[in-house]
Design a protein around this motif. Structure first.
Motif, PDB file in Angstrom:
ATOM      1  N   MET A  84      21.908   9.509  -9.814  1.00 58.95           N
ATOM      2  CA  MET A  84      20.867   8.571  -9.457  1.00 58.95           C
ATOM      3  C   MET A  84      19.565   9.339  -9.236  1.00 58.95           C
ATOM      4  SD  MET A  84      20.843   5.802  -6.427  1.00 58.95           S
ATOM      5  CE  MET A  84      19.923   6.449  -5.066  1.00 58.95           C
ATOM      6  N   VAL A  85      18.515   8.861  -9.819  1.00 60.69           N
ATOM      7  CA  VAL A  85      17.217   9.498  -9.697  1.00 60.69           C
ATOM      8  C   VAL A  85      16.427   8.783  -8.602  1.00 60.69           C
ATOM      9  CG1 VAL A  85      15.060   9.997 -10.880  1.00 60.69           C
ATOM     10  CG2 VAL A  85      17.215  10.126 -12.126  1.00 60.69           C
ATOM     11  N   THR A  86      15.978   9.543  -7.631  1.00 57.84           N
ATOM     12  CA  THR A  86      15.129   8.964  -6.599  1.00 57.84           C
ATOM     13  C   THR A  86      13.705   9.426  -6.836  1.00 57.84           C
ATOM     14  OG1 THR A  86      15.580  10.808  -5.117  1.00 57.84           O
ATOM     15  CG2 THR A  86      16.939   8.838  -4.863  1.00 57.84           C
ATOM     16  N   THR A  87      12.788   8.525  -6.644  1.00 54.74           N
ATOM     17  CA  THR A  87      11.381   8.840  -6.821  1.00 54.74           C
ATOM     18  C   THR A  87      10.697   8.877  -5.466  1.00 54.74           C
ATOM     19  OG1 THR A  87      10.781   6.517  -7.053  1.00 54.74           O
ATOM     20  CG2 THR A  87      11.350   7.700  -9.077  1.00 54.74           C
ATOM     21  N   VAL A  88       9.530   9.448  -5.457  1.00 47.22           N
ATOM     22  CA  VAL A  88       8.744   9.500  -4.226  1.00 47.22           C
ATOM     23  C   VAL A  88       8.357   8.087  -3.807  1.00 47.22           C
ATOM     24  CG1 VAL A  88       6.647  10.448  -3.185  1.00 47.22           C
ATOM     25  CG2 VAL A  88       7.930  11.811  -4.798  1.00 47.22           C
ATOM     26  N   GLU A  89       8.179   7.205  -4.769  1.00 49.00           N
ATOM     27  CA  GLU A  89       7.845   5.812  -4.456  1.00 49.00           C
ATOM     28  C   GLU A  89       8.943   5.157  -3.610  1.00 49.00           C
ATOM     29  OE1 GLU A  89       6.616   1.655  -6.703  1.00 49.00           O
ATOM     30  OE2 GLU A  89       7.241   3.373  -7.880  1.00 49.00           O
ATOM     31  N   GLN A  90      10.187   5.480  -3.894  1.00 53.07           N
ATOM     32  CA  GLN A  90      11.284   4.921  -3.095  1.00 53.07           C
ATOM     33  C   GLN A  90      11.244   5.432  -1.660  1.00 53.07           C
ATOM     34  OE1 GLN A  90      14.498   6.143  -5.620  1.00 53.07           O
ATOM     35  NE2 GLN A  90      14.652   4.117  -6.570  1.00 53.07           N
ATOM     36  N   TYR A  91      10.905   6.687  -1.484  1.00 54.78           N
ATOM     37  CA  TYR A  91      10.758   7.226  -0.134  1.00 54.78           C
ATOM     38  C   TYR A  91       9.612   6.530   0.605  1.00 54.78           C
ATOM     39  CZ  TYR A  91      13.952  11.138  -0.872  1.00 54.78           C
ATOM     40  OH  TYR A  91      15.056  11.914  -1.098  1.00 54.78           O
ATOM     41  N   GLY A  92       8.507   6.321  -0.092  1.00 56.69           N
ATOM     42  CA  GLY A  92       7.359   5.666   0.531  1.00 56.69           C
ATOM     43  C   GLY A  92       7.645   4.234   0.911  1.00 56.69           C
ATOM     44  N   THR A  93       8.263   3.499   0.006  1.00 56.64           N
ATOM     45  CA  THR A  93       8.565   2.099   0.275  1.00 56.64           C
ATOM     46  C   THR A  93       9.592   1.961   1.387  1.00 56.64           C
ATOM     47  OG1 THR A  93       8.114   1.595  -2.035  1.00 56.64           O
ATOM     48  CG2 THR A  93       9.285  -0.068  -0.787  1.00 56.64           C
ATOM     49  N   GLY A  94      10.657   2.759   1.308  1.00 58.44           N
ATOM     50  CA  GLY A  94      11.698   2.688   2.333  1.00 58.44           C
ATOM     51  C   GLY A  94      11.231   3.184   3.685  1.00 58.44           C
ATOM     52  N   GLY A  95      10.410   4.214   3.702  1.00 54.51           N
ATOM     53  CA  GLY A  95       9.921   4.745   4.970  1.00 54.51           C
ATOM     54  C   GLY A  95       8.810   3.914   5.572  1.00 54.51           C
ATOM     55  N   GLY A  96       8.088   3.177   4.735  1.00 50.83           N
ATOM     56  CA  GLY A  96       6.967   2.387   5.234  1.00 50.83           C
ATOM     57  C   GLY A  96       7.385   1.212   6.096  1.00 50.83           C
ATOM     58  N   ILE A  97       8.552   0.665   5.834  1.00 52.17           N
ATOM     59  CA  ILE A  97       8.988  -0.523   6.578  1.00 52.17           C
ATOM     60  C   ILE A  97       9.221  -0.208   8.059  1.00 52.17           C
ATOM     61  CG2 ILE A  97      10.789  -2.283   6.780  1.00 52.17           C
ATOM     62  CD1 ILE A  97      11.078  -2.044   3.685  1.00 52.17           C
ATOM     63  N   PRO A  98      10.085   0.747   8.417  1.00 50.65           N
ATOM     64  CA  PRO A  98      10.296   0.989   9.854  1.00 50.65           C
ATOM     65  C   PRO A  98       9.084   1.603  10.549  1.00 50.65           C
ATOM     66  CG  PRO A  98      11.551   2.569   8.563  1.00 50.65           C
ATOM     67  CD  PRO A  98      10.978   1.569   7.601  1.00 50.65           C
ATOM     68  N   ILE A  99       8.345   2.456   9.837  1.00 49.71           N
ATOM     69  CA  ILE A  99       7.160   3.042  10.465  1.00 49.71           C
ATOM     70  C   ILE A  99       6.113   1.966  10.719  1.00 49.71           C
ATOM     71  CG2 ILE A  99       5.247   4.650  10.134  1.00 49.71           C
ATOM     72  CD1 ILE A  99       7.194   6.387   8.547  1.00 49.71           C
ATOM     73  N   GLY A 100       5.907   1.079   9.753  1.00 47.66           N
ATOM     74  CA  GLY A 100       4.952  -0.008   9.934  1.00 47.66           C
ATOM     75  C   GLY A 100       5.352  -0.949  11.056  1.00 47.66           C
ATOM     76  N   ALA A 101       6.640  -1.274  11.138  1.00 43.20           N
ATOM     77  CA  ALA A 101       7.106  -2.149  12.219  1.00 43.20           C
ATOM     78  C   ALA A 101       6.919  -1.481  13.571  1.00 43.20           C
ATOM     79  CB  ALA A 101       8.572  -2.509  12.006  1.00 43.20           C
ATOM     80  N   GLY A 102       7.199  -0.199  13.632  1.00 45.50           N
ATOM     81  CA  GLY A 102       7.026   0.527  14.890  1.00 45.50           C
ATOM     82  C   GLY A 102       5.582   0.615  15.317  1.00 45.50           C
ATOM     83  N   ILE A 103       4.698   0.889  14.386  1.00 48.51           N
ATOM     84  CA  ILE A 103       3.274   0.980  14.714  1.00 48.51           C
ATOM     85  C   ILE A 103       2.718  -0.398  15.055  1.00 48.51           C
ATOM     86  CG2 ILE A 103       1.001   1.475  13.735  1.00 48.51           C
ATOM     87  CD1 ILE A 103       2.222   3.922  12.435  1.00 48.51           C
ATOM     88  N   GLY A 104       3.156  -1.438  14.337  1.00 44.49           N
ATOM     89  CA  GLY A 104       2.711  -2.795  14.669  1.00 44.49           C
ATOM     90  C   GLY A 104       3.174  -3.217  16.052  1.00 44.49           C
ATOM     91  N   GLY A 105       4.414  -2.900  16.398  1.00 45.68           N
ATOM     92  CA  GLY A 105       4.919  -3.215  17.726  1.00 45.68           C
ATOM     93  C   GLY A 105       4.211  -2.431  18.811  1.00 45.68           C
ATOM     94  N   THR A 106       3.922  -1.171  18.529  1.00 49.41           N
ATOM     95  CA  THR A 106       3.179  -0.362  19.496  1.00 49.41           C
ATOM     96  C   THR A 106       1.776  -0.901  19.691  1.00 49.41           C
ATOM     97  OG1 THR A 106       4.455   1.587  18.834  1.00 49.41           O
ATOM     98  CG2 THR A 106       2.394   1.979  20.000  1.00 49.41           C
ATOM     99  N   ALA A 107       1.140  -1.323  18.615  1.00 49.23           N
ATOM    100  CA  ALA A 107      -0.198  -1.915  18.729  1.00 49.23           C
ATOM    101  C   ALA A 107      -0.156  -3.186  19.560  1.00 49.23           C
ATOM    102  CB  ALA A 107      -0.760  -2.204  17.339  1.00 49.23           C
ATOM    103  N   ALA A 108       0.903  -3.962  19.426  1.00 52.49           N
ATOM    104  CA  ALA A 108       1.032  -5.181  20.232  1.00 52.49           C
ATOM    105  C   ALA A 108       1.134  -4.848  21.711  1.00 52.49           C
ATOM    106  CB  ALA A 108       2.263  -5.972  19.784  1.00 52.49           C
ATOM    107  N   MET A 109       1.882  -3.814  22.034  1.00 52.76           N
ATOM    108  CA  MET A 109       2.044  -3.441  23.440  1.00 52.76           C
ATOM    109  C   MET A 109       0.755  -2.864  24.014  1.00 52.76           C
ATOM    110  SD  MET A 109       5.019  -4.505  23.984  1.00 52.76           S
ATOM    111  CE  MET A 109       5.406  -3.897  25.589  1.00 52.76           C
ATOM    112  N   ILE A 110       0.067  -2.031  23.244  1.00 49.42           N
ATOM    113  CA  ILE A 110      -1.160  -1.401  23.732  1.00 49.42           C
ATOM    114  C   ILE A 110      -2.264  -2.429  23.944  1.00 49.42           C
ATOM    115  CG2 ILE A 110      -3.034   0.163  23.058  1.00 49.42           C
ATOM    116  CD1 ILE A 110      -0.905   1.945  21.794  1.00 49.42           C
TER     117      ILE A 110
END
Length: 124
Positions: A1-27
């Protein structure tokens, strides 16, 4: 299976974005709108991660691709973050200007995390 950098970006963006959005809500004191901001963060992370990952895939064979990736990711993150911040502020009846600036700032923070993920994935 070939993994691309795009897959890392897309997969990593979801939890990081949710975490930053939640942190922004708290702040910002929007605990009652936590789910909305975390959801917008996850959606924004998905979009930014996909765009930045595709950009990284296209530029891996270029010299200094890391610097171009950092600049591109920062630009896209600030623009998408500001748009989502403005939309969030409009939805919760807050100042649109504050939402735009807060979203842009959180987008800038997001770009740091995303750039690190994509550069380390691209160097493999």
């Amino acid at each position: 299976m070939v993994t691309t950098v795009e897959q890392y970006g897309t997969g990593g963006g979801i939890p990081i974005g949710a975490g930053i959005g939640g942190t922004a809500a708290m702040i910002t004191g929007l605990q009652s709108e936590f789910a909305v901001l975390a959801g917008f963060g996850a959606a924004g992370g998905l979009v930014i991660g996909g765009f930045a990952g595709r950009f990284a895939d296209a530029n891996l064979d270029q010299t200094n691709w890391q610097y171009r990736l950092i600049g591109f990711t920062l630009f896209v993150s600030i623009v998408v973050g500001a748009l989502l911040g403005g939309l969030s502020a409009w939805m919760v009846d807050r100042s649109l200007t504050t939402g735009l600036f807060a979203g842009g700032a959180t987008g800038g923070v997001f770009s740091i995390f995303m750039s690190v993920i994509l550069i380390s994935a691209g160097r493999k």
